[in-house]
Scaffold this active site. Structure first.
Site, mmCIF file in Angstrom:
data_model
loop_
_atom_site.group_PDB
_atom_site.id
_atom_site.type_symbol
_atom_site.label_atom_id
_atom_site.label_comp_id
_atom_site.label_asym_id
_atom_site.label_seq_id
_atom_site.Cartn_x
_atom_site.Cartn_y
_atom_site.Cartn_z
ATOM 1 N N LYS A 32 0.834 -1.211 0.000
ATOM 2 C CA LYS A 32 0.000 0.000 0.000
ATOM 3 C C LYS A 32 0.866 1.257 0.000
ATOM 4 O O LYS A 32 0.504 2.273 -0.593
ATOM 5 C CB LYS A 32 -0.913 0.001 1.223
ATOM 6 C CG LYS A 32 -1.431 1.366 1.605
ATOM 7 C CD LYS A 32 -2.055 1.395 2.970
ATOM 8 C CE LYS A 32 -2.267 2.816 3.456
ATOM 9 N NZ LYS A 32 -1.065 3.455 4.004
ATOM 10 N N ASN A 33 2.010 1.189 0.675
ATOM 11 C CA ASN A 33 2.826 2.400 0.792
ATOM 12 C C ASN A 33 3.925 2.489 -0.261
ATOM 13 O O ASN A 33 4.749 3.401 -0.217
ATOM 14 C CB ASN A 33 3.425 2.488 2.204
ATOM 15 C CG ASN A 33 2.347 2.812 3.226
ATOM 16 O OD1 ASN A 33 1.232 3.174 2.855
ATOM 17 N ND2 ASN A 33 2.660 2.672 4.509
ATOM 18 N N ARG A 104 -3.124 10.747 1.506
ATOM 19 C CA ARG A 104 -1.819 11.368 1.736
ATOM 20 C C ARG A 104 -0.979 11.375 0.440
ATOM 21 O O ARG A 104 0.059 12.011 0.385
ATOM 22 C CB ARG A 104 -1.125 10.533 2.821
ATOM 23 C CG ARG A 104 0.118 11.076 3.431
ATOM 24 C CD ARG A 104 -0.152 12.074 4.526
ATOM 25 N NE ARG A 104 1.087 12.656 4.994
ATOM 26 C CZ ARG A 104 1.176 13.792 5.656
ATOM 27 N NH1 ARG A 104 0.090 14.486 5.957
ATOM 28 N NH2 ARG A 104 2.325 14.261 6.052
ATOM 29 N N CYS A 128 -4.908 8.529 7.335
ATOM 30 C CA CYS A 128 -5.446 8.139 8.632
ATOM 31 C C CYS A 128 -5.256 9.231 9.671
ATOM 32 O O CYS A 128 -4.256 9.933 9.659
ATOM 33 C CB CYS A 128 -4.747 6.872 9.096
ATOM 34 S SG CYS A 128 -5.362 5.423 8.233
ATOM 35 N N VAL A 341 6.844 7.464 16.538
ATOM 36 C CA VAL A 341 6.704 8.035 15.182
ATOM 37 C C VAL A 341 5.497 8.975 15.090
ATOM 38 O O VAL A 341 5.591 10.070 14.536
ATOM 39 C CB VAL A 341 6.636 6.920 14.117
ATOM 40 C CG1 VAL A 341 6.454 7.510 12.721
ATOM 41 C CG2 VAL A 341 7.905 6.071 14.168
HETATM 42 N N1 EPU Z 1 5.985 14.888 9.753
HETATM 43 C C1 EPU Z 1 6.023 16.240 10.000
HETATM 44 N N2 EPU Z 1 6.024 17.095 8.930
HETATM 45 C C2 EPU Z 1 5.999 16.652 7.640
HETATM 46 C C3 EPU Z 1 5.970 15.257 7.386
HETATM 47 C C4 EPU Z 1 5.959 14.396 8.478
HETATM 48 O O1 EPU Z 1 6.035 16.673 11.159
HETATM 49 O O2 EPU Z 1 6.000 17.475 6.705
HETATM 50 C C5 EPU Z 1 5.960 13.956 10.903
HETATM 51 C C6 EPU Z 1 4.620 13.211 10.970
HETATM 52 O O3 EPU Z 1 3.620 13.982 11.599
HETATM 53 C C7 EPU Z 1 4.999 11.950 11.747
HETATM 54 C C8 EPU Z 1 6.441 11.694 11.270
HETATM 55 O O4 EPU Z 1 6.914 12.924 10.715
HETATM 56 O O5 EPU Z 1 4.993 12.215 13.115
HETATM 57 C C9 EPU Z 1 6.579 10.603 10.253
HETATM 58 O O6 EPU Z 1 5.737 10.861 9.134
HETATM 59 P P1 EPU Z 1 6.105 10.376 7.677
HETATM 60 O O7 EPU Z 1 6.253 11.559 6.790
HETATM 61 O O8 EPU Z 1 7.241 9.412 7.761
HETATM 62 O O9 EPU Z 1 4.805 9.572 7.268
HETATM 63 P P2 EPU Z 1 4.017 9.594 5.897
HETATM 64 O O10 EPU Z 1 4.946 9.620 4.738
HETATM 65 O O11 EPU Z 1 2.921 10.584 5.953
HETATM 66 C C10 EPU Z 1 4.054 6.998 5.567
HETATM 67 C C11 EPU Z 1 3.022 5.922 5.484
HETATM 68 C C12 EPU Z 1 2.421 5.672 6.849
HETATM 69 C C13 EPU Z 1 3.540 5.261 7.785
HETATM 70 C C14 EPU Z 1 4.627 6.353 7.823
HETATM 71 C C15 EPU Z 1 5.812 5.960 8.678
HETATM 72 C C16 EPU Z 1 2.208 6.253 3.237
HETATM 73 C C17 EPU Z 1 1.089 6.644 2.361
HETATM 74 N N3 EPU Z 1 1.983 6.346 4.554
HETATM 75 O O12 EPU Z 1 3.341 8.154 5.985
HETATM 76 O O13 EPU Z 1 1.530 4.593 6.702
HETATM 77 O O14 EPU Z 1 3.020 5.108 9.085
HETATM 78 O O15 EPU Z 1 5.086 6.605 6.481
HETATM 79 O O16 EPU Z 1 6.421 4.810 8.197
HETATM 80 O O17 EPU Z 1 3.269 5.845 2.778
HETATM 81 C C18 EPU Z 1 -0.259 3.204 7.278
HETATM 82 O O18 EPU Z 1 0.118 2.464 6.369
HETATM 83 O O19 EPU Z 1 -1.178 2.879 8.107
HETATM 84 C C19 EPU Z 1 0.367 4.514 7.434
HETATM 85 C C20 EPU Z 1 -0.126 5.470 8.199
#
Ligand code: EPU
Length: 444
Positions: A32-33, A104, A128, A341
């Site tokens: 999914k990611n 996202r 989410c 995280v």
């Molecule tokens: N963060 C910030 N500012 C930003 C971006 C992120 O403060 O501009 C913070 C977030 O709030 C969080 C942390 O950094 O506390 C990590 O966020 P990250 O950017 O790594 O997450 P993401 O890219 O939005 C992806 C996955 C998530 C998974 C995370 C961590 C996708 C679509 N989503 O999210 O997946 O938990 O990486 O590995 O790739 C899930 O599959 O259930 C899911 C939520």
């Protein structure tokens, strides 16, 4: 819930009859990611790209719609998606607001749109609800490449003539901001460097896609990624890695219920951290020679409690946390969980309490790492006391992984549980109800 009912009439609600053995096989497909990011990569070229190992998840439809609105073509069948984007038209603000609120992923098309049109619009992203999930790191990355941003209410407009190579240091190894950096740097003029980058397997899969397209990217020690920009990228063919998050969810269901579940289609290496913790908790698994079929079961009558801290890769993934912690309600003794995280990923424990679980949530960092949430008073640690006999209850799914945890809890509980909002599970678990039936979870 204690009385027997014929089953819910609303398709978004599921009745689970728990306390029965779970046993069966399922196959997971493309992550999914990773999958939607490969779709975004296909927009960096005017040539045709083909992605295989497709799973039926909602984010694909969001990116599919975005590509069509931008003037590209997408054809999907059960195993593959073909994408061609000879032109890339700017989307209208209403479409942007709607698509960004749904997922996202659309925010990751910002660098692509800047490359192709010199212009991009960002709205508050969806996904989410597990914390505020801001996009400030993404904007910092794009500014470093020369983009200028203008804020109007909920809309951020970005413009650039040509992105130029940049050195960026992330405050936290964010998956999305690392992907934004990759999309920006591969076609930027000159060299770029990202420090404190995320190196999750899904990111390495995206790098493999970009390399097939003609990009020059090296992943170096200490979370450093270096990229030399190129003038153009070509189409690609790629089989997306199996979904390690989905695999761990089904493994946790086997652990919690004391059943056996075989998962096909995910590589052992993608799960190695999870497998170590699984074994320490009293789970066992066997793996076929190719390392792509894993059978999970409980090795002992009583699970062992443990201390668990989530982390970025190669640590214990945050997305593994809620299903696994739900299984820990069946461990004999006290388990301690520290989520580092997301600041708000323990809300589901309150619902588990309504089924009889003994879980308390704390603002302190209950783990070896002093994380950024301790000082900010976020309720991000938990103490789980087990084993507890769970009983059926009525639950509402707040997010994807919590939703799966509720299904685990309901399947482990005596009696019936009514779970509302199960459609949310389609965001990340393709053919969810069919798989539940395949492993013998009694539900309607
Ligand atoms: N963060 C910030 N500012 C930003 C971006 C992120 O403060 O501009 C913070 C977030 O709030 C969080 C942390 O950094 O506390 C990590 O966020 P990250 O950017 O790594 O997450 P993401 O890219 O939005 C992806 C996955 C998530 C998974 C995370 C961590 C996708 C679509 N989503 O999210 O997946 O938990 O990486 O590995 O790739 C899930 O599959 O259930 C899911 C939520």
């Amino acid at each position: 819930m204690t009385t027997s009912s014929p089953g819910p009439t609303d398709t978004d609600t599921m009745l689970v009859r728990g306390g029965r053995p779970v046993d069966g096989e399922i196959a997971v497909r493309g992550s999914k990611n990773a999958l939607p990011k490969a779709m975004v990569a296909a927009l960096l070229t005017t040539e045709r790209s083909r992605i295989t190992n497709i799973s039926a998840i909602r984010d694909i439809d969001v990116v599919d719609e975005l590509i069509r609105l931008a003037g590209g073509t997408v054809s999907q069948d059960t195993d593959e998606i073909t994408i061609t984007a000879p032109t890339f038209d700017a989307l209208g603000e209403d479409d942007i607001m709607r698509l960004h609120a749904a997922s996202r992923i659309p925010v990751l098309t910002t660098a692509v749109s800047l490359h192709r049109t010199g212009h991009a619009v960002v709205a508050a992203p969806g996904g989410c609800s597990i914390g505020p999930r801001p996009v400030d790191y993404h904007l910092d990355v794009l500014r470093a490449f020369g983009a200028r941003d203008d804020h109007r209410g909920d809309i951020i407009e970005l413009r650039v003539d040509r992105m130029r190579g940049a050195r960026v240091a992330l405050p936290f190894p964010s998956v999305g901001a690392t992907e934004q950096f990759l999309f920006a740097s591969v076609l930027a003029e000159g060299d770029s460097e990202l420090t404190n980058a995320a190196i999750e397997p899904e990111i390495l899969d995206l790098i493999a896609v970009l390399q097939k397209m003609g990009a020059i990217i090296s992943v170096e020690p200490n979370r450093t990624i270096r990229v030399t920009g190129v003038d153009g990228l070509g189409g690609f063919e790629h089989r997306v890695i199996g979904d390690r998050l989905e695999a761990a969810s089904w493994a946790s269901l086997a652990l919690a219920t004391g059943g056996t579940i075989t998962v096909h289609g995910v590589q052992q290496q993608l799960l190695s951290t999870f497998l170590n913790v699984y074994r320490r908790a009293g789970g066992e698994f066997s793996i076929d020679a190719a390392g792509e079929t894993l059978t999970f079961r409980r090795a002992r009558r009583m699970l062992r409690p443990l201390a668990l801290e989530t982390d970025v890769h190669p640590g214990f993934m945050t997305d593994w946390q809620s299903p696994f912690v739900t299984a820990l309600t069946q461990a004999e003794g006290v388990s301690v969980v520290h989520e580092t995280v997301y600041e708000d990923r323990l809300g589901y424990t309150e619902a588990l309490r309504s089924l009889g679980a003994q879980i308390q949530v704390f603002t302190e960092c209950l783990g070896p790492t002093r994380c950024r949430f301790g000082a900010a008073n976020h309720r991000h640690s938990a103490v789980v006391v087990g084993p507890t006999r769970l009983h059926g209850a009525e639950l509402v799914v707040p997010d994807l992984r919590a939703g799966f945890s509720y299904v685990i809890a309901a399947a482990s509980a005596e009696g019936e549980s009514l779970i509302h909002g199960v459609d949310l599970l389609d965001r990340g678990y393709g053919n969810f109800r069919t798989k539940l039936a395949a492993v013998g979870v009694d539900h309607t």
